[in-house]
Design a protein around this motif. Structure first.
Motif, PDB file in Angstrom:
ATOM      1  N   LEU A 134      33.536 110.829 -15.691  1.00 13.02           N
ATOM      2  CA  LEU A 134      32.088 110.631 -15.639  1.00 13.02           C
ATOM      3  C   LEU A 134      31.698 109.306 -16.290  1.00 13.02           C
ATOM      4  O   LEU A 134      30.844 108.574 -15.775  1.00 13.02           O
ATOM      5  CB  LEU A 134      31.389 111.789 -16.346  1.00 13.02           C
ATOM      6  N   CYS A 135      32.333 108.990 -17.414  1.00 12.08           N
ATOM      7  CA  CYS A 135      31.999 107.758 -18.130  1.00 12.08           C
ATOM      8  C   CYS A 135      32.383 106.506 -17.359  1.00 12.08           C
ATOM      9  O   CYS A 135      31.872 105.421 -17.641  1.00 12.08           O
ATOM     10  CB  CYS A 135      32.669 107.751 -19.499  1.00 12.08           C
ATOM     11  N   LEU A 136      33.267 106.639 -16.394  1.00 12.98           N
ATOM     12  CA  LEU A 136      33.662 105.484 -15.586  1.00 12.98           C
ATOM     13  C   LEU A 136      32.690 105.221 -14.439  1.00 12.98           C
ATOM     14  O   LEU A 136      32.802 104.197 -13.757  1.00 12.98           O
ATOM     15  CB  LEU A 136      35.078 105.694 -15.021  1.00 12.98           C
ATOM     16  N   ARG A 156      22.528  99.493 -26.087  1.00 14.55           N
ATOM     17  CA  ARG A 156      23.044  99.936 -24.790  1.00 14.55           C
ATOM     18  C   ARG A 156      23.766 101.280 -24.882  1.00 14.55           C
ATOM     19  O   ARG A 156      24.171 101.834 -23.856  1.00 14.55           O
ATOM     20  CB  ARG A 156      24.021  98.898 -24.223  1.00 14.55           C
ATOM     21  N   LEU A 157      23.956 101.798 -26.090  1.00 16.26           N
ATOM     22  CA  LEU A 157      24.771 102.999 -26.266  1.00 16.26           C
ATOM     23  C   LEU A 157      24.169 104.193 -25.529  1.00 16.26           C
ATOM     24  O   LEU A 157      22.988 104.515 -25.681  1.00 16.26           O
ATOM     25  CB  LEU A 157      24.888 103.325 -27.754  1.00 16.26           C
ATOM     26  N   VAL A 158      24.986 104.866 -24.735  1.00 12.69           N
ATOM     27  CA  VAL A 158      24.603 106.116 -24.078  1.00 12.69           C
ATOM     28  C   VAL A 158      25.044 107.261 -24.984  1.00 12.69           C
ATOM     29  O   VAL A 158      26.230 107.398 -25.290  1.00 12.69           O
ATOM     30  CB  VAL A 158      25.264 106.244 -22.692  1.00 12.69           C
ATOM     31  N   ARG A 159      24.081 108.089 -25.406  1.00 10.86           N
ATOM     32  CA  ARG A 159      24.391 109.173 -26.338  1.00 10.86           C
ATOM     33  C   ARG A 159      24.572 110.486 -25.574  1.00 10.86           C
ATOM     34  O   ARG A 159      23.731 110.869 -24.767  1.00 10.86           O
ATOM     35  CB  ARG A 159      23.287 109.304 -27.371  1.00 10.86           C
ATOM     36  N   HIS A 160      25.686 111.149 -25.843  1.00  5.62           N
ATOM     37  CA  HIS A 160      26.000 112.398 -25.150  1.00  5.62           C
ATOM     38  C   HIS A 160      26.350 113.439 -26.199  1.00  5.62           C
ATOM     39  O   HIS A 160      27.121 113.168 -27.119  1.00  5.62           O
ATOM     40  CB  HIS A 160      27.180 112.187 -24.195  1.00  5.62           C
ATOM     41  N   ALA A 171      21.934 109.148 -16.034  1.00  5.80           N
ATOM     42  CA  ALA A 171      21.273 110.309 -15.425  1.00  5.80           C
ATOM     43  C   ALA A 171      22.028 111.599 -15.740  1.00  5.80           C
ATOM     44  O   ALA A 171      21.432 112.642 -15.997  1.00  5.80           O
ATOM     45  CB  ALA A 171      21.161 110.099 -13.918  1.00  5.80           C
ATOM     46  N   ALA A 172      23.365 111.524 -15.731  1.00  8.00           N
ATOM     47  CA  ALA A 172      24.183 112.712 -15.976  1.00  8.00           C
ATOM     48  C   ALA A 172      24.145 113.139 -17.437  1.00  8.00           C
ATOM     49  O   ALA A 172      24.216 114.340 -17.752  1.00  8.00           O
ATOM     50  CB  ALA A 172      25.620 112.454 -15.540  1.00  8.00           C
ATOM     51  N   THR A 173      24.038 112.178 -18.363  1.00  6.21           N
ATOM     52  CA  THR A 173      24.086 112.517 -19.782  1.00  6.21           C
ATOM     53  C   THR A 173      22.709 112.806 -20.376  1.00  6.21           C
ATOM     54  O   THR A 173      22.618 113.383 -21.459  1.00  6.21           O
ATOM     55  CB  THR A 173      24.731 111.376 -20.591  1.00  6.21           C
TER      56      THR A 173
END
Length: 321
Positions: free
Chosen positions: A286-288, A256-260, A296-298
């Motif tokens: 943004l992360c909240l 589930r990790l979102v990588r930025h 979509a943003a990252t």
């Protein structure tokens, strides 16, 4: 020392420059933002321009925005020792507040003064629990006073601070505390697990074994309140090979990790870079956001970071930092 007045008295009583620097560093790591601004306002009278230059992030914490914010209701330091600190918004019930749980990097560091980290958290009623590692490498011995394993630490947090009573729970980790924070966020079922430059040690045996366990919807060893389906996010410099490899490893354990990626940055201290570009507070906000908006943003930053690292590897200029 727990108040700005106590730190000011200690500075007046101490003529030695090195000792004064140590006092200022302690103040920046233990005082909430408003109290630190109050102390910094007295530094020129106490020790002149030289003492002001020694104060961590002096210009940032005494700027117009900080002085104006210091006149508003502030977090109150309810507890502070080498292991943990607790800052609270008084006069508000937990059900109306966010709980932020912060895990430090090695030796209790956040790479920028803790007061600056607190200042960049979202506005509104909140309580902030700050957990500091000692000299143990990568939390290999757990957390003093909370337990040796991640299960024990999560259970101690639930028993002592009742995170299930808060409107929202967010777990943040820094460097060596990054991967640890993501695991605790899993066990607590937190709304957000956010890692800044999360790293594993070079030698796997130094990493606590249960830190590498994959995510579960329900963990029989630590059910805590894992019914929430939260977000997991890690931020690393696009040109930092060590941090990028650690991020890939974390993503393999936690799908589930979102990588930025912080583009065009090859260092480890992503907080300082974001602070200088005034993007730290917006990034936390943004992360909240809901998961779909966050992904979509990252996505453009992840795509750019992956492309840049691949290209730098191809031409042989990717640096291990």
């Amino acid at each position: 020392m727990h108040t700005a007045g106590e730190y000011a008295a200690a500075l007046r009583a101490e003529p030695r420059s090195l000792r004064r620097k140590s006092i200022l560093q302690a103040a920046s790591n233990h005082l909430p933002p408003g109290a630190l601004t109050t102390l910094y306002a007295q530094l020129h009278e106490i020790g002149g321009a030289g003492l002001c230059r020694d104060a961590p992030q002096f210009r940032y914490m005494t700027g117009f925005a900080r002085r104006r914010a210091a006149r508003q209701p502030q977090l109150v330091a309810n507890h502070s020792d080498p292991t943990y600190s607790l800052f609270t918004t008084p006069g508000s019930e937990p059900a109306r507040k966010r709980l932020f749980i912060l895990f430090s990097g090695e030796d209790g560091q956040f790479y920028i003064p803790l007061s600056v980290v607190l200042h960049n958290l979202p506005k509104g009623p909140k309580d902030v629990l700050v957990l500091r590692s000692g000299l143990g490498i990568f939390y290999a011995r757990g957390l003093k006073g909370f337990g040796r394993s991640t299960h024990q630490v999560a259970q101690s947090i639930v028993a002592r601070f009742a995170p299930q009573t808060y409107a929202e729970v967010n777990v943040l980790g820094f460097s060596a505390g990054g991967a640890y924070a993501l695991r605790i966020a899993d066990l607590l079922g937190a709304d957000l697990g956010l890692s800044f430059g999360g790293r594993f040690s070079a030698g796997v045996p130094r990493v606590p074994a249960d830190l590498l366990n994959p995510s579960h919807g329900f963990d029989v060893l630590c059910p805590c309140f894992a019914q929430r389906a939260g977000k997991l996010v890690n931020l690393a410099g696009a040109k930092s090979e060590v941090d990028s490899l650690a991020m890939a490893r974390m993503a393999a354990i936690r799908p589930r990790l979102v990588r930025h990626y912080l583009i065009n940055y090859g260092g480890h201290n992503v907080l300082l870079r974001m602070l200088r570009t005034r993007t730290l507070a917006p990034f936390i906000r943004l992360c909240l956001l809901p998961s779909a908006w966050l992904r979509a943003a990252t996505l453009p930053f992840w795509a750019y970071g992956s492309f840049v690292r691949g290209l730098r590897r191809l031409v042989g200029v990717q640096k291990l930092r």
